[in-house]
Design a protein around this motif. Structure first.
Motif, PDB file in Angstrom:
ATOM      1  N   GLN A   1       0.662  -1.290  -0.344  1.00 56.01           N
ATOM      2  CA  GLN A   1      -0.045   0.133  -0.079  1.00 56.01           C
ATOM      3  C   GLN A   1       0.821   1.259  -0.150  1.00 56.01           C
ATOM      4  N   ALA A   2       1.995   1.178   0.648  1.00 55.56           N
ATOM      5  CA  ALA A   2       2.722   2.317   0.759  1.00 55.56           C
ATOM      6  C   ALA A   2       3.288   2.477  -0.621  1.00 55.56           C
ATOM      7  N   LEU A   3       3.844   1.582  -1.302  1.00 60.29           N
ATOM      8  CA  LEU A   3       4.414   1.628  -2.811  1.00 60.29           C
ATOM      9  C   LEU A   3       3.269   2.048  -3.514  1.00 60.29           C
ATOM     10  N   ASN A   4       1.910   1.681  -3.369  1.00 66.46           N
ATOM     11  CA  ASN A   4       1.013   2.292  -4.444  1.00 66.46           C
ATOM     12  C   ASN A   4       0.817   3.589  -4.144  1.00 66.46           C
ATOM     13  N   ARG A   5       0.732   4.166  -3.042  1.00 64.53           N
ATOM     14  CA  ARG A   5       0.520   5.790  -2.868  1.00 64.53           C
ATOM     15  C   ARG A   5       1.706   6.277  -3.348  1.00 64.53           C
ATOM     16  N   LEU A   6       2.854   5.822  -3.391  1.00 67.82           N
ATOM     17  CA  LEU A   6       4.104   6.627  -4.155  1.00 67.82           C
ATOM     18  C   LEU A   6       3.683   6.595  -5.339  1.00 67.82           C
ATOM     19  N   LEU A   7       3.390   5.194  -6.158  1.00 66.66           N
ATOM     20  CA  LEU A   7       3.338   5.422  -7.547  1.00 66.66           C
ATOM     21  C   LEU A   7       2.164   6.463  -8.035  1.00 66.66           C
ATOM     22  N   GLU A   8       1.247   6.774  -7.403  1.00 72.31           N
ATOM     23  CA  GLU A   8       0.109   7.457  -7.644  1.00 72.31           C
ATOM     24  C   GLU A   8       0.289   8.820  -7.286  1.00 72.31           C
ATOM     25  N   SER A   9       1.608   9.340  -6.692  1.00 78.73           N
ATOM     26  CA  SER A   9       1.782  10.495  -6.283  1.00 78.73           C
ATOM     27  C   SER A   9       2.341  11.568  -7.388  1.00 78.73           C
ATOM     28  N   SER A  10       2.314  12.710  -7.371  1.00 81.84           N
ATOM     29  CA  SER A  10       2.609  13.665  -8.440  1.00 81.84           C
ATOM     30  C   SER A  10       4.019  13.379  -8.724  1.00 81.84           C
ATOM     31  N   GLU A  11       4.838  13.004  -7.907  1.00 78.89           N
ATOM     32  CA  GLU A  11       6.120  12.820  -8.082  1.00 78.89           C
ATOM     33  C   GLU A  11       6.667  11.736  -9.091  1.00 78.89           C
ATOM     34  N   PHE A  12       5.792  10.680  -9.038  1.00 78.58           N
ATOM     35  CA  PHE A  12       6.138   9.511  -9.774  1.00 78.58           C
ATOM     36  C   PHE A  12       4.946   9.304 -10.974  1.00 78.58           C
ATOM     37  N   CYS A  13       3.618   9.985 -10.803  1.00 74.58           N
ATOM     38  CA  CYS A  13       2.720   9.492 -11.839  1.00 74.58           C
ATOM     39  C   CYS A  13       3.292   9.917 -13.175  1.00 74.58           C
ATOM     40  N   GLY A  14       4.150  10.835 -13.428  1.00 74.34           N
ATOM     41  CA  GLY A  14       4.501  11.110 -14.843  1.00 74.34           C
ATOM     42  C   GLY A  14       5.677  10.551 -15.264  1.00 74.34           C
ATOM     43  N   SER A  15       6.314   9.729 -14.780  1.00 70.07           N
ATOM     44  CA  SER A  15       7.459   8.828 -15.251  1.00 70.07           C
ATOM     45  C   SER A  15       7.310   7.451 -14.982  1.00 70.07           C
ATOM     46  N   ASN A  16       7.022   6.707 -16.139  1.00 66.71           N
ATOM     47  CA  ASN A  16       6.932   5.285 -16.162  1.00 66.71           C
ATOM     48  C   ASN A  16       8.038   4.500 -15.828  1.00 66.71           C
TER      49      ASN A  16
END
Length: 405
Positions: A9-24
């Motif tokens: 869940q901690a990982l999923n929140r990171l992946l959905e954040s603005s810091e990561f959502c724009g970089s596959n």
């Protein structure tokens, strides 16, 4: 004990954040590192290079630093996330330097030394090294404090900056902002590469009359990209003593502002707005679209320079920055820093705020020194919007009598 479900869940929140959502790319990398860590099989650099970045089987970590650079940037992205958007996270992901495994740390407890340093001998060694480092750093700091003061004064009096630091005129820091427009029905905010000002928008609507009732024009507020803000960290310290310094977005800049103020502009070719007039003698043509189609042709000296972007900004790529210092219409001065991405702007702002780099650039001019007004074109190689190397493609003097207004 942190459960596997809590870690995921901690990982999923990171992946959905603005810091990561724009970089596959970074999402894939972080996911792979976490999955490996959950199975207690820390990934090897070779496997990451081949499986995540598509490197060939003959990949040699000693010759190719791609993985190390990406993971270094990943650490920075994690740090930014937990300092901003994820500041209230109870579980934090961290990647120890020199390793590829991901640790899950309760935010309230931090990292226990015994979980990282399992040997008392190592701990004693680290304490000894830290003590010696403090002594060395204290000596270095005293020397640095003296040299920084001298370098700062040299920069204030340098021909590039003295017109601004010694001027009584108000100083405008102009930040290039992008043109966004909105839909009438649901106020959706849109951006189109070919629409960079009100004239472009009206022209676009005239060619597509079926959109007349769908779009209502520019947003009421500006969008300033990071490229326009990035160089302030280097430039602003020069002007800490000035009381008449102001900030303005390029879309709101007026002719009267150019008439009476010194101006320093940071931005791109697409958000010059009224300042595009400052390039009227050298800007031959341009197309500002997606990365692969973007190009700008400049007439510099006796030749044409066509700037074609090479590579993706989140990976290895080539960027450019034009630095143009010109006379204003009323004994004022303008200097413009214009690039495509943060990479070119970072390279240029670093080059123009260190004595060593300015000395190197000065040698490229005929007289081995900066003229009063000039053009400098830099080619900047970078990785993930970080500047590595800068190369001078052109440097030339601009005549004092040149008329831009």
């Amino acid at each position: 004990m942190i459960s596997i479900n809590d870690k995921k869940q901690a990982l999923n929140r990171l992946l959905e954040s603005s810091e990561f959502c724009g970089s596959n790319t970074y999402k894939r990398l972080l996911t792979a590192l976490v999955e490996a860590s959950l199975t207690d099989e820390p990934p090897k650099e070779y496997n990451i290079a081949v499986e995540i970045f598509g490197k060939s089987p003959d990949f040699n970590p000693a010759e190719d630093s791609t993985v190390r650079v990406y993971i270094s940037n990943l650490r920075k992205k994690l740090d930014r996330y937990y300092r901003t958007e994820g500041s209230k996270e109870k579980i934090r992901l961290t990647i120890p330097k020199g390793h590829h495994n991901v640790l899950f740390i309760p935010a309230s407890k931090g990292v226990k030394i015994k979980s990282v340093l399992k040997s008392h001998y190592i701990l004693y060694g680290v304490i000894t090294v830290l003590a010696l480092s403090i002594i060395v750093l204290e000596i270095h700091f005293r020397q640095l404090r003296q040299s920084v003061g001298k370098d700062h004064m040299r920069l204030l009096n340098h021909p590039v900056w003295s017109d601004f630091t010694q001027s009584d005129s108000p100083l405008f820091m102009v930040l290039g902002d992008d043109f966004f427009f909105v839909t009438k029905n649901d106020s959706t905010i849109l951006r189109k590469h070919s629409i960079n000002n009100g004239y472009d928008f009206e022209h676009y609507i005239s060619e597509h009359p079926e959109l007349q009732n769908r779009y209502q024009g520019q947003t009421n507020y500006s969008f300033v990209p990071m490229i326009s803000i990035l160089p302030l960290d280097n430039i602003l310290p020069f002007f800490s003593f000035k009381s008449n310094i102001m900030f303005q977005n390029s879309s709101n800049l007026k002719t009267s502002d150019i008439l009476t103020n010194d101006i320093i502009f940071f931005g791109t070719f697409r958000n010059l707005y009224i300042l595009e007039q400052a390039l009227k003698d050298i800007l031959v043509n341009y197309e500002l679209g997606q990365t692969s189609s973007t190009h700008v042709t400049l007439s510099l000296g006796d030749s044409l320079q066509t700037l074609n972007l090479n590579g993706e900004p989140d990976e290895e790529h080539i960027d450019y920055c034009l630095i143009r210092k010109i006379p204003g219409p009323n004994q004022n001065t303008l200097i413009l820093f214009i690039s495509f991405f943060e990479t070119g702007m970072a390279g240029a702002s670093n080059a123009f705020t260190t004595i060593e780099s300015l000395t190197d650039i000065a040698r490229s001019f005929d007289g081995n020194s900066f003229p009063l007004y000039f053009d400098v074109l830099l080619k900047v190689s970078g990785f993930s919007r970080t500047a590595f190397n800068s190369e001078i493609l052109y440097s030339g003097e601009i005549e004092k009598t040149s008329n831009f207004w």
